[in-house]
Design a protein around this motif. Sequence first.
Motif, PDB file in Angstrom:
ATOM      1  N   LEU A  58       3.743  11.766  -3.313  1.00  0.00           N
ATOM      2  CA  LEU A  58       5.178  11.646  -3.590  1.00  0.00           C
ATOM      3  C   LEU A  58       5.549  10.269  -4.134  1.00  0.00           C
ATOM      4  O   LEU A  58       6.726   9.980  -4.330  1.00  0.00           O
ATOM      5  CB  LEU A  58       5.986  11.888  -2.301  1.00  0.00           C
ATOM      6  N   GLY A  59       4.552   9.406  -4.377  1.00  0.00           N
ATOM      7  CA  GLY A  59       4.824   8.007  -4.681  1.00  0.00           C
ATOM      8  C   GLY A  59       5.083   7.715  -6.147  1.00  0.00           C
ATOM      9  O   GLY A  59       4.724   8.481  -7.040  1.00  0.00           O
ATOM     10  N   ARG A  60       5.674   6.545  -6.391  1.00  0.00           N
ATOM     11  CA  ARG A  60       5.951   6.073  -7.748  1.00  0.00           C
ATOM     12  C   ARG A  60       5.703   4.566  -7.835  1.00  0.00           C
ATOM     13  O   ARG A  60       5.904   3.838  -6.875  1.00  0.00           O
ATOM     14  CB  ARG A  60       7.396   6.374  -8.138  1.00  0.00           C
ATOM     15  N   HIS A  61       5.313   4.126  -9.035  1.00  0.00           N
ATOM     16  CA  HIS A  61       5.116   2.719  -9.356  1.00  0.00           C
ATOM     17  C   HIS A  61       6.296   2.197 -10.171  1.00  0.00           C
ATOM     18  O   HIS A  61       6.936   2.940 -10.912  1.00  0.00           O
ATOM     19  CB  HIS A  61       3.893   2.529 -10.266  1.00  0.00           C
ATOM     20  N   PRO A  67      13.515  -0.092 -15.383  1.00  0.00           N
ATOM     21  CA  PRO A  67      14.059   1.141 -15.970  1.00  0.00           C
ATOM     22  C   PRO A  67      13.105   2.325 -15.965  1.00  0.00           C
ATOM     23  O   PRO A  67      13.551   3.466 -16.042  1.00  0.00           O
ATOM     24  CB  PRO A  67      14.399   0.723 -17.404  1.00  0.00           C
ATOM     25  N   VAL A  68      11.804   2.096 -15.884  1.00  0.00           N
ATOM     26  CA  VAL A  68      10.836   3.200 -15.958  1.00  0.00           C
ATOM     27  C   VAL A  68       9.911   3.149 -14.753  1.00  0.00           C
ATOM     28  O   VAL A  68       9.354   2.109 -14.434  1.00  0.00           O
ATOM     29  CB  VAL A  68      10.000   3.143 -17.257  1.00  0.00           C
ATOM     30  N   LEU A  69       9.770   4.285 -14.112  1.00  0.00           N
ATOM     31  CA  LEU A  69       8.924   4.404 -12.936  1.00  0.00           C
ATOM     32  C   LEU A  69       7.831   5.427 -13.208  1.00  0.00           C
ATOM     33  O   LEU A  69       8.056   6.436 -13.860  1.00  0.00           O
ATOM     34  CB  LEU A  69       9.749   4.832 -11.727  1.00  0.00           C
ATOM     35  N   MET A  70       6.658   5.152 -12.705  1.00  0.00           N
ATOM     36  CA  MET A  70       5.494   5.993 -12.987  1.00  0.00           C
ATOM     37  C   MET A  70       4.984   6.602 -11.677  1.00  0.00           C
ATOM     38  O   MET A  70       4.645   5.882 -10.747  1.00  0.00           O
ATOM     39  CB  MET A  70       4.384   5.140 -13.610  1.00  0.00           C
ATOM     40  N   PRO A  71       4.952   7.943 -11.571  1.00  0.00           N
ATOM     41  CA  PRO A  71       4.410   8.551 -10.353  1.00  0.00           C
ATOM     42  C   PRO A  71       2.904   8.349 -10.240  1.00  0.00           C
ATOM     43  O   PRO A  71       2.211   8.229 -11.252  1.00  0.00           O
ATOM     44  CB  PRO A  71       4.765  10.038 -10.515  1.00  0.00           C
ATOM     45  N   PHE A  72       2.403   8.301  -9.037  1.00  0.00           N
ATOM     46  CA  PHE A  72       0.954   8.245  -8.832  1.00  0.00           C
ATOM     47  C   PHE A  72       0.299   9.476  -9.461  1.00  0.00           C
ATOM     48  O   PHE A  72      -0.745   9.380 -10.085  1.00  0.00           O
ATOM     49  CB  PHE A  72       0.625   8.223  -7.335  1.00  0.00           C
ATOM     50  N   PHE A 131       0.827  -1.198   0.000  1.00  0.00           N
ATOM     51  CA  PHE A 131       0.000   0.000   0.000  1.00  0.00           C
ATOM     52  C   PHE A 131       0.863   1.250   0.000  1.00  0.00           C
ATOM     53  O   PHE A 131       0.587   2.209  -0.683  1.00  0.00           O
ATOM     54  CB  PHE A 131      -0.896  -0.011   1.236  1.00  0.00           C
ATOM     55  N   PHE A 132       1.943   1.232   0.788  1.00  0.00           N
ATOM     56  CA  PHE A 132       2.821   2.386   0.873  1.00  0.00           C
ATOM     57  C   PHE A 132       3.915   2.270  -0.178  1.00  0.00           C
ATOM     58  O   PHE A 132       5.078   2.187   0.129  1.00  0.00           O
ATOM     59  CB  PHE A 132       3.486   2.468   2.252  1.00  0.00           C
ATOM     60  N   CYS A 133       3.559   2.219  -1.458  1.00  0.00           N
ATOM     61  CA  CYS A 133       4.598   2.068  -2.456  1.00  0.00           C
ATOM     62  C   CYS A 133       5.003   3.412  -2.964  1.00  0.00           C
ATOM     63  O   CYS A 133       4.303   4.368  -2.872  1.00  0.00           O
ATOM     64  CB  CYS A 133       4.154   1.198  -3.610  1.00  0.00           C
ATOM     65  N   ASP A 134       6.228   3.518  -3.530  1.00  0.00           N
ATOM     66  CA  ASP A 134       6.523   4.734  -4.235  1.00  0.00           C
ATOM     67  C   ASP A 134       7.240   4.434  -5.531  1.00  0.00           C
ATOM     68  O   ASP A 134       7.391   5.372  -6.290  1.00  0.00           O
ATOM     69  CB  ASP A 134       7.361   5.680  -3.359  1.00  0.00           C
ATOM     70  N   ASP A 135       7.868   3.197  -5.887  1.00  0.00           N
ATOM     71  CA  ASP A 135       9.202   3.363  -5.453  1.00  0.00           C
ATOM     72  C   ASP A 135      10.036   3.997  -6.500  1.00  0.00           C
ATOM     73  O   ASP A 135      10.088   3.550  -7.594  1.00  0.00           O
ATOM     74  CB  ASP A 135       9.909   2.107  -5.074  1.00  0.00           C
ATOM     75  N   GLY A 136      10.582   4.872  -6.063  1.00  0.00           N
ATOM     76  CA  GLY A 136      11.455   5.808  -6.647  1.00  0.00           C
ATOM     77  C   GLY A 136      12.500   5.259  -7.540  1.00  0.00           C
ATOM     78  O   GLY A 136      12.577   5.619  -8.671  1.00  0.00           O
ATOM     79  N   GLU A 137      13.342   4.466  -7.142  1.00  0.00           N
ATOM     80  CA  GLU A 137      14.570   4.286  -7.874  1.00  0.00           C
ATOM     81  C   GLU A 137      14.791   2.828  -8.242  1.00  0.00           C
ATOM     82  O   GLU A 137      14.332   1.933  -7.574  1.00  0.00           O
ATOM     83  CB  GLU A 137      15.760   4.765  -7.022  1.00  0.00           C
ATOM     84  N   THR A 138      15.551   2.629  -9.318  1.00  0.00           N
ATOM     85  CA  THR A 138      15.945   1.282  -9.681  1.00  0.00           C
ATOM     86  C   THR A 138      17.156   0.938  -8.846  1.00  0.00           C
ATOM     87  O   THR A 138      18.152   1.645  -8.858  1.00  0.00           O
ATOM     88  CB  THR A 138      16.315   1.218 -11.171  1.00  0.00           C
TER      89      THR A 138
END
Length: 416
Positions: free
Chosen positions: A305-308, A331-336, A10-17
Amino acid sequence: FFALLHLGSFFCDDGETFHRPSVSSRKVKPLTHRIQLTSQRSSSNKPMIYASIVSRQSFFQSIAVSFVGTSIVPPADVESTSNNESKNSLQLVPNTVENGQNKFHLHSNAINAPQSSLPLENKMELASYLVRKYVDEYLKEDPAMAGSLLRLAFHDAATREERTERNNAGYFTGGPNGSIQYELLWNENRGISRPLEVVQKIQYQVNEDLKNHYKLSLADCIASAGAQAVQSAGGPVIAIKMGRNDVAKADPKEKRNILQKETSRSLVDTTLPSPGLDSDGLRLYFGALGLSEEEFVSLCGAHDLGRHVTLLNMPKECLKNLTRQCLEEAPVLMPFISENPDQFSNIYFQKLLKWYDREVSIGEVAFIPTDVDLVVDEGLRSFVERFARDEDRFFDKFTDAYVKLVDVGTKSRGKY
């Protein structure tokens, strides 16, 4: 068209690889400065503590830098046997709030005695100040880390569970105790390694600064870093207590007291929440942590502030066999929320209402089931509507909720 793969929390963001190799090979931006504390005596024979800034980059634009609540100024009347000893030494003294800016500060005259004679309360205050200072400096270089640090604080604290078998309401397991370092292989904690590495570096540096006079726990460092991450991203100032103890093992992953209402998606059987919980499940989960409906809805605003993790540009071998390493190195992250993803605000709630009215465009939001629960459920939607129009109310309730989560097992009298 894109595919979203949520990290299972539930508390996901995740920012970085980030792949979790050996500590020596982890790629985390180094701290650009550190603080050395030295004791000298003024011309009035009054012992003082000075914080010397040792920089590898230009940290201060001038010798005097003012923070709200604390000015850092050159020592004016120090008698020193060595010019090098007092050069670049900066005295920390109380100051007044300037222009209502959201900056960290010391609350009392904590540093006008040698460290060895400082009361424990003042040592905890000083440790909190140093953590927040280092976090603020780090986020100036890497603002996207704010969401990751906040998620780290949630995941360390949210495992708390009351031990009902003992007739003592204050007895619990889990909570903000640094156990997250032993829980990195939990599916819910995918992607948590990198912010943990950042906090561990800060913890090490603060303990180096304080030498043997005080030992900062990882739990305190995580909780303070999460609070400062919100503040540095433009959110509220969150003062918290200090003095948490670290544990030497993981917290329980499965709940002893399983909770469920009529629906299958309301099942709460793990100490970290499932991203598939429905609104009844959210009420059960956060109610067990002592949060009201308004407080847990405000806490969901952290997804601002989160990312998928996504499958975009994922290597073919990962698409054939999606391993944990593939997820860590996505390689690619998607913000909420695509608008200002590194700024803490009430935009998350405005976008939820826009989604509910079917007015969002493709790529504007990337919600998970627990997000949309907040507007599909009529009772919870009233809080979303309130926060969407009143950011101050959102900040106040978020502060209350964060403090309830992390201020457990603390020792300090004050909040810093």
